[in-house]
Design an enzyme around this catalytic site. Structure first.
Site, PDB file in Angstrom:
ATOM      1  CB  VAL A 516      -0.979   0.014   1.199  1.00 45.49           C
ATOM      2  CG1 VAL A 516      -2.126   0.969   0.902  1.00 45.49           C
ATOM      3  CG2 VAL A 516      -1.539  -1.372   1.473  1.00 45.49           C
ATOM      4  CG  HIS A 517       4.359   1.662   0.892  1.00 45.74           C
ATOM      5  ND1 HIS A 517       5.466   1.002   1.400  1.00 45.74           N
ATOM      6  CD2 HIS A 517       3.537   1.885   1.947  1.00 45.74           C
ATOM      7  CE1 HIS A 517       5.305   0.824   2.710  1.00 45.74           C
ATOM      8  NE2 HIS A 517       4.142   1.356   3.051  1.00 45.74           N
ATOM      9  CB  ALA A 518       0.155   3.041  -4.955  1.00 47.47           C
TER      10      ALA A 518
END
Length: 582
Positions: A516-518
């Site tokens: 979840v580090h887009a």
């Protein structure tokens, strides 16, 4: 039903009366990690009227309990995004689609994440500057990390070069650690690695996590920067979904936004100075493309009038890892949510003095940054440690989108065991993807193509990281707990020798995990960069009075969790905006 209608009418009328003036100096779209900080900084200028629009609702006290963070993935606090199906990754997940949790509510993803605060590596930002982004090198951005930091870890407070104690964002070690987490760190030291302040002079090594928390409670972006602030020039509207950026096609000037209040009342707001998108790596490019700012061919495909042809949605990068790296022990001492909830003493400790197992952020306790190849203190991998076996918590399995019917046998043997989980994370992927519109409805989730493992080098680096971790687990500090890798093979990977490179590749393609580090879909770059969407001052190229301030502007993903860098970007953006308009 009549009571519900009456309440709705009161809310709508109240909003109409209270906020009859719809002209502002600045409109910020998105009350998340960046948006809350930005709203706080811009509203410090009393002459400026600032509107903050958030599609979700407010936070509540249960958002502040660190351990249950992943549970919010299953609630309306999550937008519910999922990547599109691929034959290269996510093959063992529900519908073959990797979940992409994004926070929805005041505080954004800082409401539901694991609270791990990292800055990344100095070389990340020096690289941004080398790409033509003047002012974004590490020496220049450090002051923006320090500005909002309130370091509560005593042994780090004295390091004034890398830490500050005067900001609003509390950073602490979680007060509770399992014995397994301590043994994990001791194993690294036994193998010759150092205990480090990974937000200090050197990043590679072992550490307990530095978390955004105070007195055992989560500190979100809203909690740090806006909760308790009363300013006449700051208007915050929740349940306000922005559906359109109003751009004059002749002048290319952003004039305001259209938004839907309570999903019922459509309103417009106009900005005298700027519209600022802080809607995140998914929503910001979606809104730009819907406004006619994006790749010409893609917009024409959807019959959208093109105002500016830019590479919006391209350059999508994310940290990717493996879910199923489990280790069993012959002793208890791990975090078992089912046991914690059933023992009232745990709740008493937490609510009385902010102690106990409820204070462990999403169950994560420690991490190590690994410089596998060139030993330049810029790590290729992160391993973060959870003092629990995730398969013992059914809701966690649901939140990760497992196909339980295919993997029941694999997980069944872990149900009554004790141990821990390690998440291997690739920090600098060679693979990149894109985000595209599914249709022209702003409520429709866009198409997400992360393209994990499209470059084989990513698989090779992660497999090196797995073998590195297995070496650490073999240290004496963990041997005393009987720690060993759970060796039951995944059903789809039984054709490969367990532990071989081919087996791990199969596992990664089956149980793929987005960390979840887009980032990157509104890439920052100089005028000479054809893929850039915003300039180094974060202004959308070719459009007047429109800026993007969130993770989407990062040209490359940093060497760590992205929450800290997003705070820095918002802090620096606030200064640039003040310079431009004062």
């Amino acid at each position: 039903m009549q009571a519900v209608f009456a309440l709705w009418a009161i809310l709508v009328l109240t909003q109409q009366v209270t906020y009859a003036q719809d002209d502002y100096d600045f409109i910020i779209v998105g009350g998340g990690t960046a948006g809350c900080l930005l709203a706080a900084r811009l509203s410090e200028v009393s002459d400026w009227k600032v509107l903050l629009l958030e599609a979700g609702t407010s936070e509540y006290f249960f958002n502040d309990i660190p351990l249950i963070g992943p549970m919010f993935i299953l609630t309306p606090y999550n937008w519910g995004y999922r990547a599109e199906k691929s034959d290269k990754f996510g093959l063992g997940l529900k519908d073959g689609r990797v979940i992409w949790p994004r926070g929805k509510g005041l505080g954004g993803t800082s409401l539901i994440n694991a609270q791990i605060y990292t800055r990344g590596n100095r070389k990340d930002y020096d690289k941004w500057a080398e790409m033509g982004n003047e002012g974004w090198n590490y020496a220049n951005v450090t002051k923006y990390f320090l500005k909002h930091e309130r370091m509560n870890i005593p042994q780090l407070q004295t390091d004034t070069k890398y830490h500050s104690t005067t900001g609003e964002l509390d950073i602490s070690y979680p007060p509770y650690h399992t014995e397994f987490a301590t043994a994990f760190i001791d194993s690294g030291i036994e193998k010759g690695y150092k205990y480090v302040d990974y937000n200090g002079a050197n990043q590679t090594g072992f550490s307990y996590i530095q978390a955004t928390m105070k007195n055992g409670e989560r500190v979100s972006s809203y909690g740090a920067f806006l909760r308790g602030i009363k300013r006449d020039n700051l208007v915050i509207k929740t349940m306000s979904m922005v559906t359109k950026i109003i751009v004059d096609p002749k002048t290319g000037k952003a004039k305001g936004v259209e938004y839907k209040r309570f999903n019922l009342v459509t309103r417009k707001a106009f900005a005298k100075k700027e519209v600022i998108l802080s809607a995140g790596t998914i929503n910001s490019p979606q809104l730009l493309m819907l406004a006619g700012i994006g790749p010409k061919k893609h917009l024409e495909k959807h019959n959208i009038t093109v105002i500016k042809d830019l590479a919006v949605g391209h350059n999508l990068q994310d940290h990717v890892g493996l879910i199923s790296f489990y280790f069993t022990t012959n002793k208890t001492g791990d975090i078992r949510l089912d046991h914690i909830i059933n023992d009232i003493k745990n709740a008493i400790h937490y609510f009385k003095d902010g102690s106990g197992e409820f204070t462990v952020p999403s169950g994560f306790e420690a991490l190590t940054y690994v410089d596998i190849d060139d030993k330049d203190d810029c790590p290729e991998m992160e391993m973060f440690f959870a003092g629990q076996l995730l398969p013992t918590i059914p809701l966690y399995l649901s939140s990760f989108g497992f196909l339980n019917e295919n993997f029941n046998e694999f997980y069944s043997d872990l149900k009554d065991k004790h141990g821990f989980t390690i998440f291997p994370v690739l920090l600098h992927p060679y693979s990149s993807g894109k985000i595209e519109l599914r249709d022209t409805n702003p409520y429709t989730h866009p198409l997400i193509y992360p393209e994990y493992f499209s470059d084989r080098r990513d698989l090779e680096i992660i497999i090196k990281g797995l073998n590195y971790t297995l070496d650490i687990i073999g240290a004496e500090a963990l041997k005393k707990y009987g720690a060993e890798l759970y060796r039951k093979p995944l059903p789809p990977c039984r054709g490969y020798k367990f532990g071989s490179d081919d087996y791990w590749e199969c596992s990664l393609r089956q149980l793929t995990l987005s960390i979840v580090h887009a980032v990157g879909t509104c890439k920052m770059g100089p005028a000479s960069d054809p893929d850039a969407v915003v300039d180094p001052r974060l202004r959308v190229k070719g459009i007047h009075n429109l800026r993007v301030v969130d993770a989407s502007v990062m040209p490359t993903v940093p060497s760590g969790h992205t929450m800290g860098p997003v705070y820095m970007i918002a802090e620096k953006a606030a200064d640039m905006i003040k310079e431009d308009w004062k």
